[in-house]
Design a protein around this motif. Structure first.
Motif, PDB file in Angstrom:
ATOM      1  N   VAL A  36       0.239 -15.713  -3.660  1.00  0.00           N
ATOM      2  CA  VAL A  36      -0.585 -14.660  -3.063  1.00  0.00           C
ATOM      3  C   VAL A  36      -1.964 -14.772  -3.705  1.00  0.00           C
ATOM      4  O   VAL A  36      -2.077 -14.828  -4.929  1.00  0.00           O
ATOM      5  CB  VAL A  36       0.014 -13.263  -3.340  1.00  0.00           C
ATOM      6  CG1 VAL A  36      -0.945 -12.162  -2.872  1.00  0.00           C
ATOM      7  CG2 VAL A  36       1.365 -13.126  -2.655  1.00  0.00           C
ATOM      8  N   GLN A  72      -5.382 -12.924  -4.436  1.00  0.00           N
ATOM      9  CA  GLN A  72      -6.037 -11.605  -4.415  1.00  0.00           C
ATOM     10  C   GLN A  72      -7.524 -11.818  -4.639  1.00  0.00           C
ATOM     11  O   GLN A  72      -7.959 -12.341  -5.669  1.00  0.00           O
ATOM     12  CB  GLN A  72      -5.435 -10.697  -5.498  1.00  0.00           C
ATOM     13  CG  GLN A  72      -6.015  -9.282  -5.470  1.00  0.00           C
ATOM     14  CD  GLN A  72      -5.296  -8.331  -6.417  1.00  0.00           C
ATOM     15  OE1 GLN A  72      -4.103  -8.499  -6.704  1.00  0.00           O
ATOM     16  NE2 GLN A  72      -6.014  -7.344  -6.919  1.00  0.00           N
ATOM     17  N   ARG A 123      -5.442  -9.188  -0.082  1.00  0.00           N
ATOM     18  CA  ARG A 123      -4.404 -10.104  -0.527  1.00  0.00           C
ATOM     19  C   ARG A 123      -3.949 -10.932   0.659  1.00  0.00           C
ATOM     20  O   ARG A 123      -3.747 -10.393   1.746  1.00  0.00           O
ATOM     21  CB  ARG A 123      -3.211  -9.342  -1.078  1.00  0.00           C
ATOM     22  CG  ARG A 123      -3.388  -8.940  -2.520  1.00  0.00           C
ATOM     23  CD  ARG A 123      -2.100  -8.362  -3.052  1.00  0.00           C
ATOM     24  NE  ARG A 123      -2.354  -7.732  -4.337  1.00  0.00           N
ATOM     25  CZ  ARG A 123      -1.708  -6.662  -4.781  1.00  0.00           C
ATOM     26  NH1 ARG A 123      -0.753  -6.119  -4.039  1.00  0.00           N
ATOM     27  NH2 ARG A 123      -1.981  -6.147  -5.955  1.00  0.00           N
ATOM     28  N   ILE A 183      -1.232 -15.038  -7.558  1.00  0.00           N
ATOM     29  CA  ILE A 183      -0.066 -14.289  -8.032  1.00  0.00           C
ATOM     30  C   ILE A 183       1.195 -15.002  -7.567  1.00  0.00           C
ATOM     31  O   ILE A 183       1.288 -15.410  -6.406  1.00  0.00           O
ATOM     32  CB  ILE A 183      -0.095 -12.840  -7.473  1.00  0.00           C
ATOM     33  CG1 ILE A 183      -1.376 -12.118  -7.927  1.00  0.00           C
ATOM     34  CG2 ILE A 183       1.143 -12.058  -7.897  1.00  0.00           C
ATOM     35  CD1 ILE A 183      -1.616 -10.779  -7.239  1.00  0.00           C
ATOM     36  N   GLU A 240       4.676 -15.256  -6.116  1.00  0.00           N
ATOM     37  CA  GLU A 240       5.319 -14.336  -5.164  1.00  0.00           C
ATOM     38  C   GLU A 240       6.653 -13.803  -5.653  1.00  0.00           C
ATOM     39  O   GLU A 240       7.091 -12.744  -5.227  1.00  0.00           O
ATOM     40  CB  GLU A 240       5.559 -15.043  -3.835  1.00  0.00           C
ATOM     41  CG  GLU A 240       4.312 -15.193  -3.001  1.00  0.00           C
ATOM     42  CD  GLU A 240       4.660 -15.755  -1.640  1.00  0.00           C
ATOM     43  OE1 GLU A 240       4.531 -15.024  -0.656  1.00  0.00           O
ATOM     44  OE2 GLU A 240       5.094 -16.936  -1.577  1.00  0.00           O
TER      45      GLU A 240
END
Lengths: 317, 380
Positions: free
Chosen positions: B300, B302, B307, B366, B368
């Motif tokens: 992900v 951001q 996002r 990030i 997941e």
């Protein structure tokens, strides 16, 4: 202290004229940004409110962040039953004035329901037991984020904590496995059952909080200002003379002019001798004081060198 | 201080150990090293400071990157006896890559090289050669002795040949507002305020912080990535109308038209657009100690308040952060590696190049499954 209060207020005036207004605006904008990140990233946030100056500041910031709308989360108070009456009255009045939802949960109830054993003897405190009630409250309402008023200048473990502080399903903080926190990109992604403690005023100092309270004209509970009070003098610390503190043969009962720098549980919050009866006088006094308020007045932090770190690992705020 | 003295004694150290000031965690004190970033607050009559103390060893590069991401100024310490060394090169690259606007190189322990001007000039020369390979906007090199306080607060009497500024004087006077991007109007929407009360029935306010540039009532704006245009009807702060909002201010923007806007959208000046794309190239510092970054992996991304899922299309090259060499044909990135990568996002992202606009060119990756922040991206 070798500097007089007059000199200190000169220093303070000099500081505030040259840099503070702009600095307070920046801190305020950052805190509002963080509050809005919480509202944007989480389903069920809560604001932990104690009636102390830091959480009063948080409520004021939340009001500004979401105006003209209402604060989009409830205020939650974990009441040890050993709180200052002045702080409790202030809490109830403020919640009513803001038309905010106030949730109060009592440590006393947790003790009874779970058969928890309270500390006994000298310096016995319910401070540690608050954690149980807090975790139960988080579970009861399925809070995924709890906003708190902790600041990094308060204590050395807090200086290392993130603004979005991840807690596992047991509420535990693992200082070695903190998420890297870069720029102002806060990562609040969690699994069900986990939660994040969020500290919007992490970068504020005690002096910043006072300067902000003054600038914004925010009223405080009266115990923050100098008044005469009957106290227990114990190991050089002045504690409120209340039946919830177990007496010790070496205690002395004295009457002094004092104020409180922090407003926590009466069993672990000491008063400081002070003549500062107004916001200006308090600010002048703090300007010349070199010890953080927790270092000076919190008995719970002084029990071991890593007392706060250990409590946080166990789920404490 | 008293607590530190007490702690120094219990650890049987002979002298007061100042590291105990910043090493706030039990494991740090036990091992005698700084592991994590520590924030300290101090002020002089002229300015308030936040010091970010980051560990210097290569295994803590990610912590250094984390600390550098929010810094206005970096102080890089060079030991006058050793000159520019590997660690100097590494720290300088990080400062440059993270776009820290001001760098002070403090050549320390001048007393141990006889306070020699030649020794200082030699180090300054080799540092400037190094800096040419980087993008450091404002560089100041100062000879100091931290032990004796030379050129820290007051000009040193032992180094009369040095006529430049002292360390504190640079810290107190450096202009940090000028470093903000005041040109490109960018406002990432964090939250939509809809009171839905009788008197505020139709109120829709977009809550956010001005990332760069400024906005005022009447400005023509565009909402990205949807590309819908409107005008600013009103700007509010704390429920009160204000004439304009500039960089770093947290405000609420109301638009003239009722268009669909939600968290993750960006409001920009109509005649000054960022790049809107799903294909992104970025420098990344990899921060996961468990898993590696490989082409094909999904994360992900951001960016601002948006996002989006993304997949790694390739690793163009890795950068050796000590030698600055580019390494080709790298298959995977491990903890602390820095590389240029190509990725594709599921939704378009409205970004500016990081070196032009720090606030709108930064992003994090990030994981997941673990939800951990695993990468710091500086979009190119």
């Amino acid at each position: 202290m070798s500097i007089s209060v007059n000199e200190a207020s000169d220093i303070q005036r000099e500081i505030s004229e040259r840099s503070a207004p702009d600095y307070l605006d920046q801190l305020e904008a950052e805190a509002i940004y963080i509050m809005r990140e919480v509202a944007g990233q989480f389903e069920r946030p809560a604001l932990l409110f104690s009636g102390g100056k830091d959480s009063i500041t948080l409520v004021h910031l939340a009001k500004k962040a979401f105006a003209p709308g209402k604060i989009p989360f409830p205020l939650v108070h974990v009441d040890t039953g050993h709180n200052f009456i002045e702080a409790i009255e202030y809490r109830d009045e403020l919640a009513e004035k803001l038309n905010a939802k106030l949730i109060v949960r009592y440590v006393e109830d947790t003790i009874k329901a779970k058969g928890l054993k309270e500390q006994t003897g000298k310096n016995a405190s319910r401070n540690w037991l608050q954690t149980f009630t807090l975790l139960d409250t988080i579970e009861e309402f399925e809070f995924d984020a709890c906003i708190g008023g902790a600041r990094r200048d308060e204590e050395k473990a807090r200086a290392k904590e993130r603004i979005f502080s991840f807690r596992d399903e047991f509420g535990q903080w693992d200082p070695k496995r903190q998420r890297p926190e870069l720029w102002n990109l806060f990562n609040g992604r969690i699994q069900k059952g986990e939660n994040v403690r969020v500290f919007p005023i992490s970068n504020w100092t005690e002096l910043d909080v006072w300067a902000y309270l003054k600038r914004e004209g925010i009223a405080l509970p009266s115990i923050y200002f100098a008044h005469e009070r009957e106290l227990i003098l114990r190991d050089g610390k002045l504690l409120n003379n209340t039946p919830v503190i177990e007496p010790d043969p070496e205690d002395q009962i004295v009457t002094r002019q004092v104020r409180f720098r922090t407003v926590g549980d009466m069993t672990c919050t000491a008063a400081v001798e002070s003549a500062a009866a107004t916001l200006d006088e308090v600010i002048a006094e703090i300007t010349i004081s070199r010890i953080s308020e927790r270092g000076e007045t919190r008995i719970d932090d002084q029990q071991t060198e890593a007392a706060m770190e250990d409590r946080k690992k166990g789920g404490y705020f | 201080m008293e607590a530190i003295e007490r702690a120094s004694k219990t650890r049987n150290a002979g002298e007061i150990d100042l590291a105990l000031l910043t090493d706030g965690l039990r494991s740090e004190r036990e091992q005698g090293i700084t592991i994590d970033v520590a924030y300290k607050y101090f002020q002089t009559p002229n300015r308030k400071f936040i010091s970010i103390d980051a560990p210097g060893h290569i295994q803590y590069t990610r912590n250094m990157v984390t600390g550098a991401s929010n810094a206005d100024l970096a102080i890089i310490l060079v030991d006058a006896r050793h000159g520019v060394v590997e660690q100097t090169r590494r720290h300088s690259l990080i400062a440059s890559m993270l776009g820290i606007p001001h760098v002070i190189v403090a050549v320390n322990k001048m007393d141990l090289v006889g306070n020699s001007e030649d020794a200082f000039l030699e180090i300054a020369k080799s540092y400037k050669e190094l800096a040419e390979k980087l993008s450091i906007r404002d560089l100041t090199i100062i000879p100091v002795s931290a032990l004796n306080g030379d050129n820290i607060v007051d000009r040193s009497e032992s180094m009369p040949w040095y006529t430049g500024e002292t360390l504190l004087s640079v810290l107190e006077t450096v202009n940090v507002l000028k470093d903000q991007n005041l040109e490109d109007g960018r406002f990432a929407v964090q939250y939509v305020i809809r009171p839905q009360t009788d008197e505020l029935h139709d109120y829709r306010g977009y809550a956010g912080r001005v990332q760069s540039g400024s906005f005022k009532k009447g400005d023509a704006i565009k909402v990205l990535p949807s590309d819908r245009e409107s005008k600013i009807a009103k700007i509010e702060f704390g429920g009160n109308e204000i004439p304009e909002a500039s960089v770093l201010e947290s405000v609420t923007i109301l638009l003239e038209d009722d268009i669909d806007i939600s968290r993750g959208d960006t409001i920009v000046s109509v005649n000054n657009s960022p790049i809107v794309s799903q294909d992104i190239e970025a420098l990344v510092c990899w921060m996961d100690d468990k898993k590696t970054l490989k082409p094909g992996n999904k994360y992900v991304l951001q960016h601002g308040t948006a996002r989006s899922r993304c997949s790694i299309r390739g690793i163009e090259y890795q950068i050796d952060i000590n030698s600055y060499e580019k390494l080709d044909e790298v298959e995977a990135l491990k903890l602390n590696d820095v590389a240029r990568i190509v990725l594709r996002t599921a939704q378009p992202i409205a970004y500016d190049p990081y070196q032009k606009n720090r606030a709108n060119g930064a992003a994090i990756l990030i994981d997941e499954t673990s939800n951990v922040t695993v990468g710091a991206c500086m979009i190119e």
